[in-house]
Design an enzyme around this catalytic site. Structure first.
Site, PDB file in Angstrom:
ATOM      1  N   ASP A   1      32.745  37.807  32.394  1.00  0.00           N
ATOM      2  CA  ASP A   1      33.136  38.788  33.119  1.00  0.00           C
ATOM      3  C   ASP A   1      32.392  39.968  33.272  1.00  0.00           C
ATOM      4  O   ASP A   1      32.588  40.620  32.339  1.00  0.00           O
ATOM      5  CB  ASP A   1      34.733  38.793  33.373  1.00  0.00           C
ATOM      6  CG  ASP A   1      35.486  38.853  34.598  1.00  0.00           C
ATOM      7  OD1 ASP A   1      35.148  39.697  35.620  1.00  0.00           O
ATOM      8  OD2 ASP A   1      36.392  38.036  34.958  1.00  0.00           O
TER       9      ASP A   1
ATOM     10  N   ASP B   1      33.318  41.190  38.819  1.00  0.00           N
ATOM     11  CA  ASP B   1      34.806  41.640  39.353  1.00  0.00           C
ATOM     12  C   ASP B   1      34.448  42.852  40.391  1.00  0.00           C
ATOM     13  O   ASP B   1      33.676  43.718  40.429  1.00  0.00           O
ATOM     14  CB  ASP B   1      35.391  42.239  38.095  1.00  0.00           C
ATOM     15  CG  ASP B   1      36.781  42.715  38.317  1.00  0.00           C
ATOM     16  OD1 ASP B   1      37.435  41.787  38.626  1.00  0.00           O
ATOM     17  OD2 ASP B   1      37.007  43.856  38.297  1.00  0.00           O
TER      18      ASP B   1
ATOM     19  N   GLU C   1      32.732  38.693  42.907  1.00  0.00           N
ATOM     20  CA  GLU C   1      34.282  38.515  43.312  1.00  0.00           C
ATOM     21  C   GLU C   1      34.028  39.554  44.834  1.00  0.00           C
ATOM     22  O   GLU C   1      34.098  40.688  44.574  1.00  0.00           O
ATOM     23  CB  GLU C   1      35.337  38.986  42.665  1.00  0.00           C
ATOM     24  CG  GLU C   1      36.636  38.849  43.218  1.00  0.00           C
ATOM     25  CD  GLU C   1      37.733  39.783  42.279  1.00  0.00           C
ATOM     26  OE1 GLU C   1      38.884  39.413  42.649  1.00  0.00           O
ATOM     27  OE2 GLU C   1      37.461  40.721  42.077  1.00  0.00           O
TER      28      GLU C   1
ATOM     29  N   HIS D   1      43.547  33.669  38.205  1.00  0.00           N
ATOM     30  CA  HIS D   1      44.560  34.343  37.225  1.00  0.00           C
ATOM     31  C   HIS D   1      45.304  35.238  38.175  1.00  0.00           C
ATOM     32  O   HIS D   1      45.856  35.939  37.712  1.00  0.00           O
ATOM     33  CB  HIS D   1      43.879  35.032  36.257  1.00  0.00           C
ATOM     34  CG  HIS D   1      43.132  35.928  36.624  1.00  0.00           C
ATOM     35  ND1 HIS D   1      41.508  35.673  37.222  1.00  0.00           N
ATOM     36  CD2 HIS D   1      42.810  37.309  36.389  1.00  0.00           C
ATOM     37  CE1 HIS D   1      40.971  36.689  37.457  1.00  0.00           C
ATOM     38  NE2 HIS D   1      41.644  37.699  37.118  1.00  0.00           N
ATOM     39  N   ASP D   2      44.859  35.606  39.545  1.00  0.00           N
ATOM     40  CA  ASP D   2      45.423  36.720  40.340  1.00  0.00           C
ATOM     41  C   ASP D   2      46.154  36.125  41.342  1.00  0.00           C
ATOM     42  O   ASP D   2      46.862  36.845  42.363  1.00  0.00           O
ATOM     43  CB  ASP D   2      44.227  37.464  41.082  1.00  0.00           C
ATOM     44  CG  ASP D   2      43.656  38.379  40.226  1.00  0.00           C
ATOM     45  OD1 ASP D   2      43.786  38.610  39.251  1.00  0.00           O
ATOM     46  OD2 ASP D   2      42.189  38.525  40.492  1.00  0.00           O
TER      47      ASP D   2
HETATM   48  C1  GLC Z   1      39.810  41.630  40.010  1.00  0.00           C
HETATM   49  C2  GLC Z   1      40.369  40.733  38.949  1.00  0.00           C
HETATM   50  C3  GLC Z   1      41.992  41.160  38.784  1.00  0.00           C
HETATM   51  C4  GLC Z   1      41.788  42.696  38.390  1.00  0.00           C
HETATM   52  C5  GLC Z   1      41.063  43.617  39.505  1.00  0.00           C
HETATM   53  C6  GLC Z   1      40.641  44.900  38.747  1.00  0.00           C
HETATM   54  O1  GLC Z   1      40.543  41.460  41.100  1.00  0.00           O
HETATM   55  O2  GLC Z   1      40.223  39.476  39.113  1.00  0.00           O
HETATM   56  O3  GLC Z   1      42.634  40.489  37.703  1.00  0.00           O
HETATM   57  O4  GLC Z   1      43.306  43.212  38.268  1.00  0.00           O
HETATM   58  O5  GLC Z   1      39.689  42.904  39.757  1.00  0.00           O
HETATM   59  O6  GLC Z   1      39.722  44.725  37.695  1.00  0.00           O
END
Ligand code: GLC
Ligand code: CA
Length: 569
Positions: free
Chosen positions: A99, A201, A258, A331-332
């Protein structure tokens, strides 16, 4: 013709290391735990593993707040453990994605400690600082992803710093070339270790409009407003990604961004090969289908036709011009069966149906740990003191403590929607703490581990786990499922999701009943035409009995069972 790539044909499995497997009894999952379970993953058939951040972090956001990009957090292991794990992954012909958190760091990162020490510190410009407005209020009215101001006042230097997430995660200033150079160094450091790529991310929020203007307020927002139009897919994003691509392109790797709130045209710009930016972006829409626009903590009734139009849009419009990573949960988000499937009687059937959907679409599928077992939401987390993730805590603070909303109602929402639902330990076996740890787990194990656990499912040919295995194997053996074009059937139907995938001389038909009642298969002319078009074979089916779908039975009307799913070729 779509260009073939290993990462298009791969199935990715997301590991949230903290909750995957603890190897030393301290209650926290770790790299040693992943190592122990590589055989399990290899047997499942997933080729690529993505592990969420394992770098040194104070864990305000469990790893997404990085203190040192060059170190593995002690609780997860050492750099030697990491190298051993990478080696073992490669020995099995598998791949590893790390990540890459580019938008922000931890407030304990040495750059930020320097930056906040004085207004003329050389690191000051690594972050975004502004004086308050004349009346001392924050420099603008934007809201963070935690529903609070994006600004935190620093009394020492009498300025505010900017953070799209929590105050413990100050945003980096990407307009500063030094920051971009640091990022390229970090990227090279990990790629030189031989990893196979990155999930990046929050990548489409790194470039902000430099004047950071106040955002328009909607009536509900009163004082603060959504600043997204001023930073989502912001002014220099494509320049910055092309710069990173110069590093990426020196390695045989994959990058998956993402990106939230992107249109098809944005996806083309980010991922078409000529643009030289990213290989794919992760399609987020399906995993948010029940989240109302005004408050993701509430839950709205979603309809199958909405899901169908999302799927169709992403499947058809990108053909040959971009690539997406597919996921239904991570995980979110809450657990997949609890969110899109059925938590009761049809838990297993619906988990298998959702697997069928994920693994028969165009794009690279991402499975989240525990999804392959049909793990459910964490109903054992009750009061706010049981929750750990910062978004839930912030929501409680804002709604209950600041605004005085009804605690029971807010807790009900948090129990349904909190990210902690997906972060309870993986359920390995029916023994103490589900076999996750010999100690006390950092997050309590879901008591339903007695019924839902990997060891039992491995033994049971009809389990969700074995269904995933078959579905993954089918996907990996058939290019039609990866590259074939997508044509929906019965588009207006509210219970049935049916589509064709066509590739070279193969025709595939996927039939799913997305409801908890029996539904008659409606015989549209296209369906009959497909049926009459030669030999067909039922390759996957989530109910035990053989389906005899001959011309006669089909013409006599065919009833689909609740959450029934079939894949025909
Ligand atoms: C992304 C991650 C999440 C995190 C956020 C801030 O959305 O998947 O878990 O809290 O970024 O880094
Ligand atoms: Ca541990």
């Amino acid at each position: 013709m779509e260009e073939r790539q290993w990462w298009k044909e791969s199935v990715v499995y997301e590991i949230y290391p903290r909750s995957f497997k603890d190897s030393n009894g301290d209650g926290v999952g770790d790299l040693g735990g992943i190592l122990e379970k590589l055989d399990y993953l290899e047997e499942l058939g997933v080729e690529t593993l993505w592990i969420t951040p394992v770098y040194s972090s104070p864990n305000a956001d469990y790893g997404y707040d990085i203190r040192d990009h060059y170190r593995i957090a002690g609780e997860y292991g050492s750099m030697a453990d990491f190298e051993l794990l990478l080696d073992e992954i490669h020995k099995r012909g598998m791949k590893l994605l790390m990540d890459l958190v580019v938008n922000h760091t931890s407030d304990e990162h040495p750059w930020f400690i320097e930056a906040r020490s004085s207004a003329d510190n050389p690191y000051r410009d690594y972050y975004i600082w502004r004086p308050g407005k004349e009346d001392g209020s924050p420099p603008n009215n934007w809201l963070s992803y935690l529903g609070e101001s994006v600004w935190t006042y620093d009394p020492h230097t009498r300025e505010y710093y900017f953070h799209l997430y929590s105050r413990r995660q100050p945003d980096l200033n990407w307009d500063n070339p030094k920051v971009r150079r640091e990022m390229r160094n970090i990227i090279r450091f990990w790629l030189d270790k031989g990893i196979d790529g990155f999930r990046i991310d929050a990548v489409n929020v790194i470039s902000k409009e430099s004047d950071l203007p106040d955002a328009e307020r909607s009536p509900e927002e009163k004082l603060q407003a959504n600043g997204e139009p001023h930073y989502k897919n912001g002014p220099n994003i494509h320049t910055y990604l092309k710069e990173l691509h110069e590093v990426f392109s020196q390695y045989p790797i994959v990058t998956a961004g993402e990106t939230s709130s992107v249109t098809i045209d944005d996806v083309k710009r980010y991922t078409s090969p000529e643009q030289k930016e990213l290989d794919m972006v992760l399609m987020i829409e399906a995993s948010k289908i029940a989240d109302p626009e005004h408050d993701m903590w509430e839950e709205k009734q979603w309809t199958l036709t909405e899901l169908k139009s999302i799927v169709k849009n992403w499947q058809q419009e990108l053909h040959g011009q971009g690539w997406i990573g597919l996921y239904l949960s991570n995980h979110d988000h809450p657990r997949l069966v609890s969110y899109l499937g059925h938590e009761g009687e049809y838990r297993e059937a619906s988990a298998k149906l959702l697997a069928t959907l994920l693994l028969t679409l165009r794009g690279t599928p991402f499975i989240y740990q525990g999804e392959e077992l049909g793990m459910t939401n964490a109903d054992h987390l009750q009061g706010i003191e049981d929750f750990k993730e910062q978004q839930a805590l912030a929501y409680f603070r804002t709604m209950v403590l600041d605004k005085g909303h009804d605690e029971d109602q807010i807790m009900q929402r948090i129990r349904r929607k909190s990210r902690d639902n997906a972060r309870t330990p993986l359920q390995w076996e029916n023994s103490r703490e589900a076999g996750f740890t010999d100690g006390i787990p950092w997050m309590p194990v879901n008591p339903n581990y007695k019924e839902i656990h990997a060891a039992g499912q491995l033994q049971d040919n009809r389990s969700v786990l074995n269904y995933y295995k078959r579905m993954i194997a089918l996907r990996r053996a058939n290019r039609a499922l990866v590259y074939g074009c997508y044509t929906p059937l019965l588009e207006e139907h509210e219970q049935l999701l049916i589509y064709k995938r066509e590739y070279e001389d193969e025709q595939w038909l996927i039939i799913m009943n997305f409801s908890e009642v029996e539904v008659e298969l409606e015989l549209s002319p296209e369906l009959i035409a497909y049926w009459k078009n030669g030999d067909r074979e039922l390759l996957i089916h989530n109910y035990e009995e053989e389906r005899m779908m001959t011309d006669e039975t089909i013409q006599g009307g065919c009833q689909l069972k609740p959450y029934e799913a079939m894949v025909w070729r």
